[in-house]
Write an enzyme that holds these catalytic residues in place. Sequence first.
Site, PDB file in Angstrom:
ATOM      1  N   GLN A  70       3.410   9.661   1.176  1.00 35.16           N
ATOM      2  CA  GLN A  70       3.938   9.836   0.384  1.00 35.16           C
ATOM      3  C   GLN A  70       5.101  10.111  -0.508  1.00 35.16           C
ATOM      4  O   GLN A  70       6.003   9.720   0.223  1.00 35.16           O
ATOM      5  CB  GLN A  70       4.575   8.160   0.554  1.00 35.16           C
ATOM      6  N   GLY A 115       0.909  -1.283  -0.140  1.00 36.88           N
ATOM      7  CA  GLY A 115       0.150  -0.202  -0.293  1.00 36.88           C
ATOM      8  C   GLY A 115       1.203   0.654  -0.063  1.00 36.88           C
ATOM      9  O   GLY A 115       2.087   0.934   0.559  1.00 36.88           O
ATOM     10  N   HIS A 166      -2.996   1.181   8.638  1.00 35.36           N
ATOM     11  CA  HIS A 166      -1.560   1.306   8.131  1.00 35.36           C
ATOM     12  C   HIS A 166      -1.305   2.513   7.047  1.00 35.36           C
ATOM     13  O   HIS A 166      -0.677   3.638   7.820  1.00 35.36           O
ATOM     14  CB  HIS A 166      -0.538   0.615   7.864  1.00 35.36           C
ATOM     15  N   GLU A 167      -2.663   2.453   6.343  1.00 31.87           N
ATOM     16  CA  GLU A 167      -2.336   3.306   5.702  1.00 31.87           C
ATOM     17  C   GLU A 167      -2.717   4.761   5.886  1.00 31.87           C
ATOM     18  O   GLU A 167      -2.703   5.483   5.704  1.00 31.87           O
ATOM     19  CB  GLU A 167      -3.109   2.695   3.514  1.00 31.87           C
ATOM     20  N   CYS A 221       7.172  -0.601   5.485  1.00 34.50           N
ATOM     21  CA  CYS A 221       6.514   0.687   5.061  1.00 34.50           C
ATOM     22  C   CYS A 221       7.881   1.000   4.088  1.00 34.50           C
ATOM     23  O   CYS A 221       9.199   0.828   4.982  1.00 34.50           O
ATOM     24  CB  CYS A 221       6.573   1.977   6.692  1.00 34.50           C
ATOM     25  N   LEU A 222       7.295   1.313   3.663  1.00 32.33           N
ATOM     26  CA  LEU A 222       8.109   1.810   2.041  1.00 32.33           C
ATOM     27  C   LEU A 222       9.127   3.361   2.258  1.00 32.33           C
ATOM     28  O   LEU A 222      10.050   3.720   2.368  1.00 32.33           O
ATOM     29  CB  LEU A 222       7.654   2.260   0.455  1.00 32.33           C
ATOM     30  N   HIS A 260      -0.471   6.869   7.684  1.00 32.05           N
ATOM     31  CA  HIS A 260      -0.271   7.902   7.059  1.00 32.05           C
ATOM     32  C   HIS A 260      -1.073   9.057   7.025  1.00 32.05           C
ATOM     33  O   HIS A 260      -0.212  10.140   6.630  1.00 32.05           O
ATOM     34  CB  HIS A 260      -0.128   7.289   5.818  1.00 32.05           C
TER      35      HIS A 260
HETATM   36 NI    NI Z   1       3.558   2.534   5.088  1.00 32.99          NI
END
Ligand code: NI
Length: 176
Positions: A54, A49, A144-145, A102-103, A148
Site C-alpha cells: 500500500q 492495519g 485482510h492485510e 481499507c485505506l 494485500h
Molecule cells: Ni486494506
Amino acid sequence: MSVREVLRLGDPRLRERAREVAAELFGSVALEGLITDLRDTMAARDGAGLAAPQLGVPLRVVIYGITANPRYPEAPPIPETVLINPVLTPLGEERQLGWEGCLSVPGLRGQVERAQRLHVAWRDPDGAHHQQEVDGFHARVVQHECDHLDGLLFVDRLHDSRAFGFTPELEAAGLL
Ligand code: NI
C-alpha cells in the site's frame, strides 16, 4: 514521523504479488525504516492495519493493531504486531461475515466472509520465528492485510455487492 502516501484502488502496484523479505534484510536499517513508515502512516490515517504494497513497497510485510480507533469503535483491542513473510492456515470450516474498509479504498465499506480461526506463522523484524492462533476480528484483520501481499483487496471478496457502499450511506440505511 514518516507519513507516506497510501496507494489507492486502481494503482497497479496494489495488484502485484509482493516478494518475501530476504534473509539479509532482517535486522537492517532499511527494514526498520519501512516498518516505522508503516506504523506512522497507519496511525496518521486511523487504520487498523497497513501492508507494505500500500506504500508501493513490494515486500511481504504488514502491520496491524487496534487501540481506541474512531474508524472501528466496536473493535476489540489488538496489540500492535508486525508480520513478515506470514503464512496463514485456516483452522476448521467456520466462517464469519463482517464489514471491512481499507485505506486504499477510502470512504467505502463492504461485507466480506473470512475464516473464523487461523494459525499464523511469521518472522519478526529481527528474523525470529513466531506463531499464534487468532480468531474473530483479529483473524479478519490478519486475512485482510495478508491479502494485500497477494495483490487482493476486500472488494475482490465482497459477499454481496449490495452490502457495499459509502460509510455514511450504509450508516443511514442502518446496515453499519
Ligand atoms: Ni486494506
